[in-house]
Design an enzyme around this catalytic site. Structure first.
Site, mmCIF file in Angstrom:
data_model
loop_
_atom_site.group_PDB
_atom_site.id
_atom_site.type_symbol
_atom_site.label_atom_id
_atom_site.label_comp_id
_atom_site.label_asym_id
_atom_site.label_seq_id
_atom_site.Cartn_x
_atom_site.Cartn_y
_atom_site.Cartn_z
ATOM 1 N N GLN A 11 36.338 39.461 41.934
ATOM 2 C CA GLN A 11 37.132 40.531 41.344
ATOM 3 C C GLN A 11 37.093 41.777 42.215
ATOM 4 O OE1 GLN A 11 36.539 40.484 37.176
ATOM 5 N NE2 GLN A 11 37.508 42.444 36.799
ATOM 6 N N SER A 90 31.015 35.662 42.628
ATOM 7 C CA SER A 90 31.316 35.835 41.206
ATOM 8 C C SER A 90 32.390 34.842 40.757
ATOM 9 C CB SER A 90 31.705 37.293 40.919
ATOM 10 O OG SER A 90 31.701 37.549 39.534
ATOM 11 N N LEU A 91 33.575 35.309 40.318
ATOM 12 C CA LEU A 91 34.587 34.342 39.860
ATOM 13 C C LEU A 91 35.016 33.413 40.995
ATOM 14 C CD1 LEU A 91 37.898 34.708 40.608
ATOM 15 C CD2 LEU A 91 37.547 36.829 39.375
ATOM 16 N N ARG A 115 36.288 33.023 30.422
ATOM 17 C CA ARG A 115 35.270 33.899 31.036
ATOM 18 C C ARG A 115 35.768 35.334 31.094
ATOM 19 N NH1 ARG A 115 33.880 35.694 36.358
ATOM 20 N NH2 ARG A 115 31.657 35.560 36.890
ATOM 21 N N HIS A 196 27.633 41.519 35.744
ATOM 22 C CA HIS A 196 26.393 41.013 36.358
ATOM 23 C C HIS A 196 25.187 41.876 36.014
ATOM 24 C CE1 HIS A 196 28.551 37.822 38.307
ATOM 25 N NE2 HIS A 196 29.421 38.684 38.746
ATOM 26 N N GLN A 245 25.090 33.211 35.564
ATOM 27 C CA GLN A 245 25.816 33.998 36.567
ATOM 28 C C GLN A 245 26.522 35.202 35.970
ATOM 29 O OE1 GLN A 245 29.621 33.791 37.419
ATOM 30 N NE2 GLN A 245 29.559 33.227 39.576
#
Length: 306
Positions: A11, A90-91, A115, A196, A245
């Site tokens: 992102q 991340s994603l 998500r 996170h 995560q």
């Protein structure tokens, strides 16, 4: 072929128009956008290609960016590029899982939709993130622990660049302390939540049933987990790591070192922007990183076949 790692940004890399030339050029890319729109009942093409105010909202960012990365990946695969390993920030880890043959495009898109929704809803207000430049991660960690309130390391991106996340006031106070400790810069990030950090633990718990419904696939290609910075081959390990995560630190610098240690000769960043290529230069300048964000960029991949 050179030992290749496919890596995918997270992102913040999104931008209007991303992937449009792939959609217009490759039927395999076009199918990804069209299928994603059908599966989710959403105008994914419009979200990615047309001016709108949704693309920077987490709920939609994650769908748009992952769909774009997967559409680009399908075009790369037509060139018979087979990675030795994959990883994503991340994603981007979901694109990495797809590139490693461990999840279908459909399951990846469906899960990332949930998500994004769960992360958006977990902490609608009261959180913040900041990038800390030019300060050792050990010092950052110590200051986070000493700061009143909740503030944690969210990303260890590369030498000299770390991201902190948590309660807005705690992030502000920690940032002031880090500047006093010698940070070159502390910049608040324009994000909609403290990603996170442990404030997002509830989002990970909501995501778990969705991940358990995924049909994880067997493949010989490993990927590197953001959470534990280790090569993952066993599909049984994937769900619990992806749950963690959401609310744990992304150890990207360590992810890169794992791939370097296994002998990767070239990184290929697939997705809009050149964020990961920038990190790669700061981690190890000797290993090249090719960026693929336009159809013309695919020409760079011919060199990998030598």
């Amino acid at each position: 072929m050179k030992k290749t790692a496919l890596i995918f940004p997270g992102q913040g890399a999104q931008k209007i128009g991303m992937g449009k030339d792939f959609y217009e050029t490759f039927s395999v890319s076009r199918e990804v956008y069209d299928w994603a729109g059908e599966w989710l009942g959403m105008d994914v093409k419009g979200l990615c290609f047309e001016e709108n105010d949704k693309l920077d909202i987490t709920r939609y960012t994650q769908v748009g960016l992952l769909t774009t990365e997967l559409a680009m990946l399908k075009a790369v695969e037509t060139m018979e590029i087979v990675p030795a390993v994959t990883a994503g920030l991340s994603l981007g880890e979901y694109a990495a899982l797809t590139a490693a043959g461990k999840i279908s495009v459909e399951d990846a898109v469906r899960v990332i939709d949930k998500r994004g929704q769960f992360m958006q809803e977990a902490v609608p207000t009261g959180g913040a993130m900041a990038a800390v430049l030019g300060l050792e991660v050990e010092t950052i960690e110590k200051i986070c622990m000493e700061t009143p309130g909740l503030v944690e390391i969210a990303n260890d991106n590369c030498p000299g660049q770390t991201v902190i996340s948590g309660e807005a006031e705690a992030v502000r106070l920690a940032g002031e302390a880090m500047k006093a400790a010698g940070a070159k810069r502390v910049a608040m990030l324009n994000v909609s939540g403290p990603f996170h950090s442990s404030m997002l633990k509830g989002a990970g718990e909501r995501l778990e049933p969705e991940l358990q419904r995924v049909r994880w696939l067997d493949s010989d290609i490993p990927y590197v987990s953001n959470t534990i910075a280790e090569l993952i081959r066993d599909k049984e390990k994937i769900t619990p790591l992806l749950v963690r995560q959401v609310s744990e630190s992304v150890r990207w610098q360590q992810n890169m070192k794992v791939m370097i240690d296994m002998g990767v000769e070239v990184f290929v960043e697939i997705g809009p922007g050149k964020t990961l290529a920038g990190f790669a230069k700061r981690i190890n300048r000797k290993i090249p990183c090719i960026t693929i964000e336009t159809v013309k960029d695919l020409e760079k991949l011919e060199a990998l076949k030598c």
